[in-house]
Design a protein around this motif. Structure first.
Motif, PDB file in Angstrom:
ATOM      1  N   CYS A 138     -32.369 108.454 -11.751  1.00 57.73           N
ATOM      2  CA  CYS A 138     -32.735 107.631 -10.596  1.00 57.73           C
ATOM      3  C   CYS A 138     -33.248 108.526  -9.472  1.00 57.73           C
ATOM      4  CB  CYS A 138     -31.514 106.845 -10.116  1.00 57.73           C
ATOM      5  SG  CYS A 138     -31.809 105.959  -8.559  1.00 57.73           S
TER       6      CYS A 138
ATOM      7  N   CYS B 138     -30.497 108.254  -6.272  1.00 60.63           N
ATOM      8  CA  CYS B 138     -29.156 108.837  -6.325  1.00 60.63           C
ATOM      9  C   CYS B 138     -29.054 109.977  -7.336  1.00 60.63           C
ATOM     10  CB  CYS B 138     -28.119 107.771  -6.667  1.00 60.63           C
ATOM     11  SG  CYS B 138     -28.335 107.075  -8.322  1.00 60.63           S
TER      12      CYS B 138
ATOM     13  N   CYS C 283     -30.410 101.595 -12.926  1.00 61.13           N
ATOM     14  CA  CYS C 283     -29.556 102.624 -12.328  1.00 61.13           C
ATOM     15  C   CYS C 283     -28.098 102.199 -12.558  1.00 61.13           C
ATOM     16  CB  CYS C 283     -29.843 102.778 -10.843  1.00 61.13           C
ATOM     17  SG  CYS C 283     -28.803 104.039 -10.082  1.00 61.13           S
TER      18      CYS C 283
ATOM     19  N   CYS D 255     -25.528 102.740  -5.695  1.00 57.39           N
ATOM     20  CA  CYS D 255     -26.960 102.976  -5.399  1.00 57.39           C
ATOM     21  C   CYS D 255     -27.649 101.650  -5.091  1.00 57.39           C
ATOM     22  CB  CYS D 255     -27.621 103.659  -6.594  1.00 57.39           C
ATOM     23  SG  CYS D 255     -29.363 104.019  -6.278  1.00 57.39           S
TER      24      CYS D 255
ATOM     25  N   ARG E  50     -30.720 101.031  -5.354  1.00 54.18           N
ATOM     26  CA  ARG E  50     -31.825 100.776  -6.285  1.00 54.18           C
ATOM     27  C   ARG E  50     -31.249 100.382  -7.647  1.00 54.18           C
ATOM     28  NH1 ARG E  50     -37.004 104.551  -6.363  1.00 54.18           N
ATOM     29  NH2 ARG E  50     -36.977 103.688  -4.279  1.00 54.18           N
TER      30      ARG E  50
HETATM   31 ZN   LIG Z   1     -29.716 105.148  -8.253  1.00 58.55          ZN
END
Ligand SMILES: [Zn+2]
Length: 374
Positions: free
Chosen positions: A37, A40, A76, A81, A83
């Motif tokens: 990702c 993160c 993810c 996170c 996202r």
């Molecule tokens: Zn992430």
């Protein structure tokens, strides 16, 4: 199918190659099992979907190459996170949002640094990498030039943004043999500020310009300042030319004296013409008959005009502008006071031994390429 010519061949499977007259399209699919990702950094192998990118790659046989890159999206797996889904990055092949592969950009960058904008654009187009001159210039400006950690010997000189009007300062690492930085002007404050950021500098080579002397003394008082070899040789050459120009009347007298006392070197040697030597005792040099051509007369007229305007008190810049000649030419004429004769060829040519043969062939009518002559 693994194609060894693709960037990072083990990471992709080649699905299709379509060859057209001007362009080759290659469809490749990523085979990377996981990704990280970008937000993160957490790894993930849980695939979400595919997405397609279209990027240009190095040309093939003069044809442009376009990659249709089918890459993967992953979930993810980090709960914290924000996202949830990310596209797998391929930094070794193509950076995010770029339209060219990394290796194509490297090649274009080399062309830009070697040829510049317009010439580089023409060459790249011929090689199957069409790109505009502006893009090549942007590539140069984007390139980061790292400053070496140990900067011991530095060369300082000016460079022309617009010759005769605007100059900046060029700083070179003389141990690294490459430019280090460019400054926008030649002001002592600017130079001193730059040098003060590099207390490790021990030697500064420069010309005799006051701005560099002052800037170096204030910005790097610990450094030794030396005159660089280029300017030493240039100054020596200018001094020598000036001295010879001033002494030319005496040299003409010496030539006349020598010609009067020395016997001809060979039966074919032509005697020195008394009239031409006498003419040289004025403010012009003796002219050999072969030199009395149109170009020589034009130079003499130009010399006379320069001297006339100089006597009227006109500046070198104004004389150069009015007569459309270089300021250095004006300076050379006004310093010389007598017309500085141009050097003539006094060495043998490789073709001299064939002169008679060449004249005979020419008179026989052989005036074209050798392959067309009998
Ligand atoms: Zn992430």
């Amino acid at each position: 199918m693994v194609n060894p010519h693709l960037p990072q061949p083990t990471a992709f499977h080649c699905q299709q190659i379509k060859i057209e007259p001007d362009v080759v399209t290659i469809v490749v699919e990523s085979s990377l099992p996981d990704g990280h990702c970008p937000l993160c950094g957490h790894p993930s192998s849980r695939m979400h979907s595919h997405y397609t990118r279209r990027v240009r790659d190095l040309p093939w046989q003069g044809r442009s190459v376009r990659l249709r890159l089918i890459a993967r999206k992953f979930f993810c797996l980090s709960p914290a996170c924000p996202r949830k889904i990310f596209a797998a990055r391929l930094p070794e092949i193509v950076v995010a949002h770029a339209r060219n592969t990394v290796r194509l950009n490297d090649t274009l960058s080399s062309i830009a640094f070697s040829c510049g904008g317009e010439a580089g654009s023409r060459l790249a187009r011929r090689l199957g990498m069409p790109v505009s001159a502006d893009t090549l210039l942007r590539t140069i400006r984007r390139t980061h030039i790292p400053v070496p950690s140990t900067l011991r010997i530095v060369g300082v000189d000016d460079w022309a943004m617009r010759k005769g009007l605007r100059y900046g300062t060029l700083l070179c690492g003389l141990e690294q043999h490459r430019p280090i930085d460019l400054l926008n002007d030649r002001e002592p404050d600017t130079i001193a500020a730059w040098l003060s950021q590099h207390p490790e500098i021990e030697v500064i080579t420069r010309d005799r310009a006051h701005c560099y002397a002052e800037g170096a003394s204030r910005g790097a008082p610990q450094a030794i300042q030396v005159a660089d070899r280029f300017h030493l040789v240039q100054n020596l050459r200018q001094a020598l030319v000036k001295m010879l120009d001033h002494r030319y009347p005496q040299m003409v007298l010496a030539m006349k004296d020598t010609a009067g006392r020395s016997p001809p070197l060979s039966p074919n040697a032509k005697p020195v013409e008394e009239e031409s030597l006498n003419r040289g005792l004025g403010n012009r040099l003796p002219l050999r008959p072969a030199q009395c051509d149109v170009r020589c007369n034009r130079r003499l007229e130009r010399f006379d005009k320069v001297m006339e305007l100089h006597r009227q008190g006109m500046s070198h810049r104004e004389i150069a502008r009015r007569l459309s000649i270089h300021r250095e030419t004006v300076a050379r004429y006004t310093q010389a006071r007598v017309y500085p004769e141009r050097a003539t060829r006094n060495y043998a040519s490789k073709t001299d031994q064939f002169t008679d043969y060449l004249k005979k062939r020419w008179q026989d009518g052989c005036q074209k390429r050798p392959s067309t002559c009998a």
